[in-house]
Design a protein around this motif. Structure first.
Motif, PDB file in Angstrom:
ATOM      1  N   ILE B 190     -87.116 -48.461 -47.689  1.00 42.77           N
ATOM      2  CA  ILE B 190     -86.418 -47.556 -46.793  1.00 42.77           C
ATOM      3  C   ILE B 190     -86.965 -47.727 -45.375  1.00 42.77           C
ATOM      4  N   THR B 191     -86.115 -47.523 -44.390  1.00 43.74           N
ATOM      5  CA  THR B 191     -86.553 -47.655 -43.004  1.00 43.74           C
ATOM      6  C   THR B 191     -87.304 -46.402 -42.583  1.00 43.74           C
ATOM      7  N   MET B 192     -88.489 -46.594 -41.981  1.00 43.36           N
ATOM      8  CA  MET B 192     -89.289 -45.432 -41.609  1.00 43.36           C
ATOM      9  C   MET B 192     -89.803 -45.557 -40.189  1.00 43.36           C
ATOM     10  N   LEU B 193     -89.746 -44.435 -39.472  1.00 41.74           N
ATOM     11  CA  LEU B 193     -90.342 -44.362 -38.139  1.00 41.74           C
ATOM     12  C   LEU B 193     -91.426 -43.293 -38.212  1.00 41.74           C
ATOM     13  N   ILE B 194     -92.687 -43.707 -38.006  1.00 47.23           N
ATOM     14  CA  ILE B 194     -93.777 -42.777 -38.244  1.00 47.23           C
ATOM     15  C   ILE B 194     -94.583 -42.557 -36.977  1.00 47.23           C
ATOM     16  N   VAL B 195     -94.619 -41.305 -36.528  1.00 49.45           N
ATOM     17  CA  VAL B 195     -95.539 -40.972 -35.445  1.00 49.45           C
ATOM     18  C   VAL B 195     -96.826 -40.517 -36.126  1.00 49.45           C
ATOM     19  N   THR B 196     -97.923 -41.171 -35.827  1.00 53.63           N
ATOM     20  CA  THR B 196     -99.141 -40.840 -36.573  1.00 53.63           C
ATOM     21  C   THR B 196    -100.397 -41.076 -35.747  1.00 53.63           C
ATOM     22  N   HIS B 197    -101.458 -40.413 -36.174  1.00 51.07           N
ATOM     23  CA  HIS B 197    -102.776 -40.672 -35.605  1.00 51.07           C
ATOM     24  C   HIS B 197    -103.673 -41.341 -36.627  1.00 51.07           C
ATOM     25  N   GLU B 198    -103.113 -41.649 -37.810  1.00 51.49           N
ATOM     26  CA  GLU B 198    -103.899 -42.303 -38.859  1.00 51.49           C
ATOM     27  C   GLU B 198    -103.803 -43.817 -38.657  1.00 51.49           C
ATOM     28  N   MET B 199    -104.760 -44.377 -37.907  1.00 50.05           N
ATOM     29  CA  MET B 199    -104.662 -45.788 -37.538  1.00 50.05           C
ATOM     30  C   MET B 199    -104.759 -46.709 -38.746  1.00 50.05           C
ATOM     31  N   GLN B 200    -105.685 -46.379 -39.656  1.00 49.10           N
ATOM     32  CA  GLN B 200    -105.887 -47.213 -40.836  1.00 49.10           C
ATOM     33  C   GLN B 200    -104.609 -47.272 -41.661  1.00 49.10           C
ATOM     34  N   PHE B 201    -104.025 -46.081 -41.793  1.00 48.62           N
ATOM     35  CA  PHE B 201    -102.774 -45.961 -42.551  1.00 48.62           C
ATOM     36  C   PHE B 201    -101.665 -46.758 -41.868  1.00 48.62           C
ATOM     37  N   ALA B 202    -101.601 -46.639 -40.548  1.00 44.51           N
ATOM     38  CA  ALA B 202    -100.581 -47.354 -39.796  1.00 44.51           C
ATOM     39  C   ALA B 202    -100.727 -48.860 -40.008  1.00 44.51           C
ATOM     40  N   LYS B 203    -101.958 -49.308 -40.031  1.00 39.72           N
ATOM     41  CA  LYS B 203    -102.213 -50.735 -40.206  1.00 39.72           C
ATOM     42  C   LYS B 203    -101.734 -51.206 -41.572  1.00 39.72           C
ATOM     43  N   GLU B 204    -102.025 -50.356 -42.581  1.00 35.53           N
ATOM     44  CA  GLU B 204    -101.669 -50.738 -43.953  1.00 35.53           C
ATOM     45  C   GLU B 204    -100.168 -50.758 -44.173  1.00 35.53           C
ATOM     46  N   ILE B 205     -99.521 -49.768 -43.659  1.00 38.17           N
ATOM     47  CA  ILE B 205     -98.125 -49.524 -44.087  1.00 38.17           C
ATOM     48  C   ILE B 205     -97.077 -50.215 -43.223  1.00 38.17           C
ATOM     49  N   SER B 206     -97.361 -50.349 -41.909  1.00 38.80           N
ATOM     50  CA  SER B 206     -96.249 -50.716 -41.029  1.00 38.80           C
ATOM     51  C   SER B 206     -96.032 -52.220 -40.877  1.00 38.80           C
ATOM     52  N   ASN B 207     -94.800 -52.540 -40.482  1.00 45.08           N
ATOM     53  CA  ASN B 207     -94.462 -53.904 -40.090  1.00 45.08           C
ATOM     54  C   ASN B 207     -94.680 -54.082 -38.601  1.00 45.08           C
ATOM     55  N   ARG B 208     -94.611 -52.947 -37.900  1.00 40.74           N
ATOM     56  CA  ARG B 208     -94.707 -53.011 -36.453  1.00 40.74           C
ATOM     57  C   ARG B 208     -95.382 -51.749 -35.938  1.00 40.74           C
ATOM     58  N   VAL B 209     -96.178 -51.893 -34.898  1.00 42.31           N
ATOM     59  CA  VAL B 209     -96.809 -50.719 -34.291  1.00 42.31           C
ATOM     60  C   VAL B 209     -96.395 -50.663 -32.833  1.00 42.31           C
ATOM     61  N   ILE B 210     -96.059 -49.430 -32.380  1.00 43.71           N
ATOM     62  CA  ILE B 210     -95.665 -49.245 -30.986  1.00 43.71           C
ATOM     63  C   ILE B 210     -96.668 -48.323 -30.333  1.00 43.71           C
ATOM     64  N   PHE B 211     -97.197 -48.730 -29.205  1.00 42.69           N
ATOM     65  CA  PHE B 211     -98.093 -47.851 -28.472  1.00 42.69           C
ATOM     66  C   PHE B 211     -97.337 -47.270 -27.291  1.00 42.69           C
ATOM     67  N   MET B 212     -97.279 -45.951 -27.239  1.00 48.26           N
ATOM     68  CA  MET B 212     -96.569 -45.291 -26.137  1.00 48.26           C
ATOM     69  C   MET B 212     -97.555 -44.632 -25.206  1.00 48.26           C
ATOM     70  N   HIS B 213     -97.235 -44.710 -23.922  1.00 41.46           N
ATOM     71  CA  HIS B 213     -98.077 -44.031 -22.948  1.00 41.46           C
ATOM     72  C   HIS B 213     -97.223 -43.548 -21.782  1.00 41.46           C
ATOM     73  N   GLU B 214     -97.355 -42.297 -21.456  1.00 38.38           N
ATOM     74  CA  GLU B 214     -96.619 -41.683 -20.348  1.00 38.38           C
ATOM     75  C   GLU B 214     -95.133 -42.015 -20.350  1.00 38.38           C
ATOM     76  N   GLY B 215     -94.537 -41.887 -21.514  1.00 39.31           N
ATOM     77  CA  GLY B 215     -93.092 -41.971 -21.596  1.00 39.31           C
ATOM     78  C   GLY B 215     -92.508 -43.364 -21.646  1.00 39.31           C
ATOM     79  N   ILE B 216     -93.343 -44.377 -21.751  1.00 42.39           N
ATOM     80  CA  ILE B 216     -92.764 -45.714 -21.941  1.00 42.39           C
ATOM     81  C   ILE B 216     -93.484 -46.435 -23.078  1.00 42.39           C
ATOM     82  N   VAL B 217     -92.806 -47.427 -23.651  1.00 41.59           N
ATOM     83  CA  VAL B 217     -93.433 -48.238 -24.685  1.00 41.59           C
ATOM     84  C   VAL B 217     -94.350 -49.238 -23.988  1.00 41.59           C
TER      85      VAL B 217
END
Lengths: 392, 243
Positions: B190-217
């Motif tokens: 299933i397609t998932m978009l996850i906003v998270t602070h769990e970095m380890q989890f993000a590393k394990e689960i995602s195909n892609r990571v987006i870092f956002m800062h001050e309203g832009i990617v």
């Protein structure tokens, strides 16, 4: 549990209304069983006389005896043989002659005195005794019976007066109380239903992409709902009741008109209560509902409203308690609810203090009991779901 | 891979404050994207804009060929297909667990009650909450609530699930159970978009990571690249705190 409570309450209202509407029948209507018209007339013309100013007593007055009275020894040429057996009254044996003021001046009448031996206590209530009259009339032997009723008398002291008022007029108080509860409950229920509509109107959501016509309609509904609440919360119920009954003569029935006024009034208050309840529902509930594709009205119906109403239930119950007190205002349009009933009772012996103290206690009892019941219901509603729910 | 969600130049203002300053993002079917960034960077707002819980001021959100920013009278259609899991769970307080799951499929998707009921039990089993089906939501712990919330969003058969900091409101010992459920979910494609602070989890689960800062990617790429060797200064600064 809730269903049971509902049923009981519905029953109580129905019962209350029936009692209130029924006029009280005379209990001691005397029976006349004769087939001879002349005898009938003779009996009808037979007079009794009160020892108080020698007033003529009709058969009616025989049923409200508080002083001694006289029985005529003869009617025309017919001698009447009286018989009376009671522990409260005694039939004298000596014939006396009294003067009665009639249209033709004073007439002398031969009578037998009936003395009251003992005034019945209010605990024993009315004492009925039977008077038997037998006489020969047109060669016929006639027997006829009358019923007299001895009425307990109110005592001068406060405690005695209060006891007398409470016991003697208990049924009147009960009638009034049932009517009060009936009007309050029905008024609150109808008010609640009306309030749902008003709240829906007040909280209508106008969206940007709607058509102009729908926007204007919604705007009008919103304004009307708000105005309704302002008007009914901003004027005294006594004025509303007088306006609708004396002013408009609504329904041609004071009771219905009173119920109408209470309902409208309560609706305005409950609408505000529910609106507060809606605002107190966490915005996350709306967001979750919308994020799952529910429309605004579905969200309102399945998520927000049930929670808002549950949150407002204590306040709505409170509105019912307030109504129990505030329906006293309806006495002004001639509804004999508890307060008006009390005014009537107080007027019977001019004993205001006793009557109003009793009614204050009755009101206190009603409001306290209802509050306690409502608190129990609230507690129950907070309990976790146990039974299998019917999946929506 | 098929592109199912396309976001172009998305802007969102709260009054004077510009929270999203032109976001471009394309999501492919089956992709699992983690959005990271400090508080106030606009991550949650982005997610909420996708579901139109916040109305974007400008830009395009194209789902299945339709730009919903200009077609807002049909949002239900979008929300049926994209469901959301919240930080604060937002289970319906007036309904039992099973009814939380059954309400929307029956009312929104017009599904058969019995069918939905059976499916709800299956989905609850999936998140390990079958025993709680008839309980009031009040009796659940935070982790259990979040698992039910995930189950509820699954009941809509969504094409995309948005997770808005699903573990941020949980006690540390409950985070694991929720993340486990999400990992199981990731395997289903299933397609998932996850906003998270769990970095380890993000590393394990995602195909892609987006870092956002001050309203832009700011930076976007494979989890291993972003989390281990970030190129941008901002990203480095942010990730330093998690090392």
């Amino acid at each position: 549990m809730l269903k049971f409570v509902k049923r009981v309450l519905v029953f109580i209202i129905a019962f209350g209304i029936i009692i209130a509407i029924q006029s009280r029948d005379d209990i001691y209507a005397s029976e006349v069983n004769t087939d001879n018209e002349t005898i009938m007339e003779a009996i009808e013309e037979l007079r009794f006389y009160s020892s108080y100013n020698y007033q003529t007593l009709t058969e009616d007055k025989l049923s409200q005896l508080i002083v001694d009275f006289y029985l005529p020894v003869r009617y025309g040429d017919v001698l009447i043989d009286w018989q009376l057996e009671s522990e409260y009254v005694e039939l004298g044996t000596e014939t006396e002659t009294i003067e009665i003021n009639s249209i033709t001046g004073y007439v002398e009448v031969e009578v037998l005195k009936v003395t009251i031996l003992e005034v019945p206590s209010v605990f024993k209530g009315d004492q009925v005794f039977e008077l038997l009259a037998s006489f020969e009339y047109l060669d016929e032997s006639v027997e006829y019976s009358y019923f007299g009723t001895l009425v307990p008398q109110i005592s001068a002291d406060f405690l005695g007066g209060a006891t007398y008022t409470l016991i003697r007029y208990f049924s009147l108080f009960v009638e009034g109380a049932l009517l009060t509860i009936g009007i309050s409950l029905v008024g609150t229920v109808i008010g609640f239903v009306l309030a749902l509509f008003i709240v829906t109107g007040k909280t209508l959501n106008i969206k940007d992409f709607e058509s102009k016509a729908s926007k204007i309609t919604k705007q009008v509904i919103k304004k009307v709902s708000s105005l309704y609440v302002i008007i009914f919360r901003g004027t005294p119920m006594i004025v509303q009741a007088s306006f609708f009954w004396f002013g408009l003569g609504l329904f041609g029935n004071a009771l219905l008109c009173g119920l109408f006024v209470v309902s409208l009034n309560t609706a305005a208050y409950i609408a505000e209560i529910i609106r507060g309840g809606i605002q107190s529902v966490d915005s996350g509930q709306t967001e979750a509902s919308k994020s799952l594709g529910m429309t605004g009205s579905q969200t309102m119906r399945y998520i927000i409203f049930p929670q808002a109403i549950k949150n407002s239930l204590p306040a709505i119950g409170n509105e019912f308690v307030i109504n129990i007190k505030d329906t006293a205002v309806l006495s002004v349009i001639g509804i004999f609810e508890l307060f008006n009933q009390t005014r009537k009772i107080a007027g019977m012996h001019y004993r205001q203090l006793e009557a109003y103290l009793i009614v204050a206690l009755i009101y206190l009892f009603l409001t306290y009991t209802v509050s306690s019941i409502l608190r129990q219901v609230e507690k129950r509603l907070d309990m976790p779901l146990k039974e299998l729910p019917s999946s929506n | 891979m098929e592109n199912i969600l396309q976001i172009n130049n998305l802007h969102k203002y709260f009054g004077e404050l510009e929270v999203l300053k032109g976001i471009d993002l394309s999501v492919s079917k089956g992709e699992i994207i983690s959005v990271i960034g400090s508080s106030g960077s606009g991550k949650s707002t982005l997610l909420r804009c996708i579901n139109f819980l916040e109305t974007p001021n400008n830009g395009e959100i194209i789902f299945k060929g339709k730009n919903y920013v200009t077609n807002q009278n049909d949002l239900q259609e979008l929300r049926k297909r994209i469901s959301m899991v919240f930080q604060s769970f937002n289970l319906f307080n007036n309904l039992s667990v099973i009814n939380n799951l059954c309400l929307t499929p029956v009312k929104v998707l017009k599904k058969e009650k019995k069918e939905t009921f059976v499916k709800a039990l299956e989905v609850l089993d999936l998140v390990g909450m079958k025993d709680f089906a008839y309980k009031s939501t009040k009796l659940l712990s935070g982790g259990q609530k979040q698992r039910v919330a995930i189950a509820r969003s699954l009941m809509m058969d969504p094409e995309i699930i948005l997770f808005d900091e699903p573990t941020s409101a949980l006690d540390p010992e409950m985070v694991g159970e929720v993340l486990d459920v999400m990992k199981d979910l990731a395997k289903t494609g299933i397609t998932m978009l996850i906003v998270t602070h769990e970095m380890q989890f993000a590393k394990e689960i995602s195909n892609r990571v987006i870092f956002m800062h001050e309203g832009i990617v700011h930076e976007s790429g494979l989890p291993s690249e972003i989390l281990n060797n970030p190129k941008e200064e901002r990203t480095k600064l942010f990730l330093k705190r998690f090392l």
